[in-house]
Design a protein around this motif. Structure first.
Motif, PDB file in Angstrom:
ATOM      1  N   LEU A   1     -32.331  71.857  -3.395  1.00 25.91           N
ATOM      2  CA  LEU A   1     -31.740  73.158  -3.743  1.00 25.91           C
ATOM      3  C   LEU A   1     -32.554  74.328  -3.203  1.00 25.91           C
ATOM      4  O   LEU A   1     -32.021  75.409  -2.970  1.00 25.91           O
ATOM      5  N   ARG A   2     -33.845  74.105  -2.980  1.00 25.22           N
ATOM      6  CA  ARG A   2     -34.691  75.177  -2.428  1.00 25.22           C
ATOM      7  C   ARG A   2     -34.176  75.645  -1.072  1.00 25.22           C
ATOM      8  O   ARG A   2     -34.204  76.826  -0.759  1.00 25.22           O
ATOM      9  N   ALA A   3     -33.713  74.678  -0.289  1.00 22.57           N
ATOM     10  CA  ALA A   3     -33.248  74.984   1.064  1.00 22.57           C
ATOM     11  C   ALA A   3     -32.003  75.873   1.059  1.00 22.57           C
ATOM     12  O   ALA A   3     -31.719  76.540   2.046  1.00 22.57           O
ATOM     13  N   VAL A   4     -31.290  75.881  -0.060  1.00 18.44           N
ATOM     14  CA  VAL A   4     -30.054  76.677  -0.129  1.00 18.44           C
ATOM     15  C   VAL A   4     -30.138  77.740  -1.224  1.00 18.44           C
ATOM     16  O   VAL A   4     -29.117  78.256  -1.682  1.00 18.44           O
ATOM     17  N   GLU A   5     -31.369  78.125  -1.589  1.00 11.55           N
ATOM     18  CA  GLU A   5     -31.500  78.998  -2.764  1.00 11.55           C
ATOM     19  C   GLU A   5     -30.843  80.365  -2.592  1.00 11.55           C
ATOM     20  O   GLU A   5     -30.434  80.976  -3.575  1.00 11.55           O
ATOM     21  N   GLN A   6     -30.720  80.835  -1.339  1.00 11.80           N
ATOM     22  CA  GLN A   6     -30.090  82.148  -1.135  1.00 11.80           C
ATOM     23  C   GLN A   6     -28.589  82.042  -0.862  1.00 11.80           C
ATOM     24  O   GLN A   6     -27.907  83.056  -0.679  1.00 11.80           O
ATOM     25  N   ASN A   7     -28.051  80.827  -0.816  1.00 12.81           N
ATOM     26  CA  ASN A   7     -26.611  80.656  -0.585  1.00 12.81           C
ATOM     27  C   ASN A   7     -25.816  80.961  -1.850  1.00 12.81           C
ATOM     28  O   ASN A   7     -26.267  80.674  -2.953  1.00 12.81           O
TER      29      ASN A   7
END
Ligand code: ATP
Length: 240
Positions: A128-134
């Motif tokens: 989820l870190r990789a998509v935290e700004q999505n």
């Protein structure tokens, strides 16, 4: 179940709109530090059972009309959702799991109830870190489900209630999410009550299972016992 239960449902009955009995005489024990699964087909009473515990029945005009629910020995029957949450229970609901118009990070900030909640959730689900700004609305179904689990975890629960994790997801994604759940459950030493239509997938990670049919528990046992049971093979697993 032989282990000490964290949660006990004793002969619970739930009635919708003062007239429709959805579940009756439901007794389920959730062992501390394990995964307990309640399996059943559409309309069998799985969601109703979880709502009885989480306190969300009143928004559906339903009531617990008989029986008791005990959390660590304390009677929580009929308590409101915020009171149940304060007791350390978090629900991963069946639908409307995330705020679509917020980013992943903001979803977690909105749900976190403890200081380290957001960090804890990212540690549990590093993807989820990789998509935290999505925006959550643009996540895949599997990622949304993962975020929903992370949000529940961010409240620092001792017991997670998971409603129909497999709904609308491809089998491989379901397997992977259930493995994630198992890993997190073990790492944190929390307890899980999982309700599922997908009996095979659920029994793969569960320590103990119950089968609910027409609002009644008809069978319970270890995954091995359930998988060996003739009726269960035929009706829930599609094999003979
Ligand atoms: P599903 O997988 O479809 O959610 P389920 O096993 O979770 O099924 P429940 O949703 O708990 O089953 O439903 C159990 C029974 O309660 C069904 O007979 C259903 O029609 C009834 N029921 C559920 N929600 C309501 C409601 N809001 N009003 C009236 N009856 C309801």
């Amino acid at each position: 179940q032989t282990k000490t239960p964290i949660l006990k449902l004793e002969q619970v009955e739930v009635v919708y709109n003062k007239l429709a009995t959805a579940i009756t005489g439901v007794s389920v024990e959730v062992a501390a530090g394990g995964i307990t699964a309640v399996l059943g087909t559409n309309g069998a009473g799985k969601t109703t059972t979880l709502k009885a515990v989480s306190g969300f029945l009143s928004s559906d005009n339903a009531d617990i009309t008989d029986g008791h629910i005990l959390l660590d020995g304390d009677d929580i029957t009929g308590m409101a959702p915020h009171q149940v949450a304060r007791g350390g229970i978090a629900l991963v609901p069946e639908r409307d799991k995330v705020f679509d118009t917020l980013t992943v990070l903001d979803n977690l900030k909105a749900s976190a109830r403890v200081a380290d909640g957001v960090e804890d959730a990212f540690d549990a689900f590093p993807r989820l870190r990789a998509v935290e700004q999505n925006l959550a609305g643009y996540l895949s179904g599997g990622e949304k489900q993962m975020l929903a689990m992370a949000m529940a975890l961010s409240t620092g629960p001792s017991l997670l209630l998971v409603d129909e994790l497999s709904l609308g997801l491809a089998p491989l994604i379901v397997t992977s999410l259930l493995q994630d759940l198992r890993r997190v459950q073990r790492a944190r030493g929390i307890s899980v009550l999982l309700v599922e239509q997908n009996a095979l997938a659920a029994l793969d990670v569960a320590d103990y299972g119950y089968v609910i049919e027409d609002g009644r528990i008809v069978f319970d046992g270890t995954p091995e016992q359930l998988l060996e049971h003739g009726d269960i093979k035929e009706f829930y697993l599609g094999t003979n």
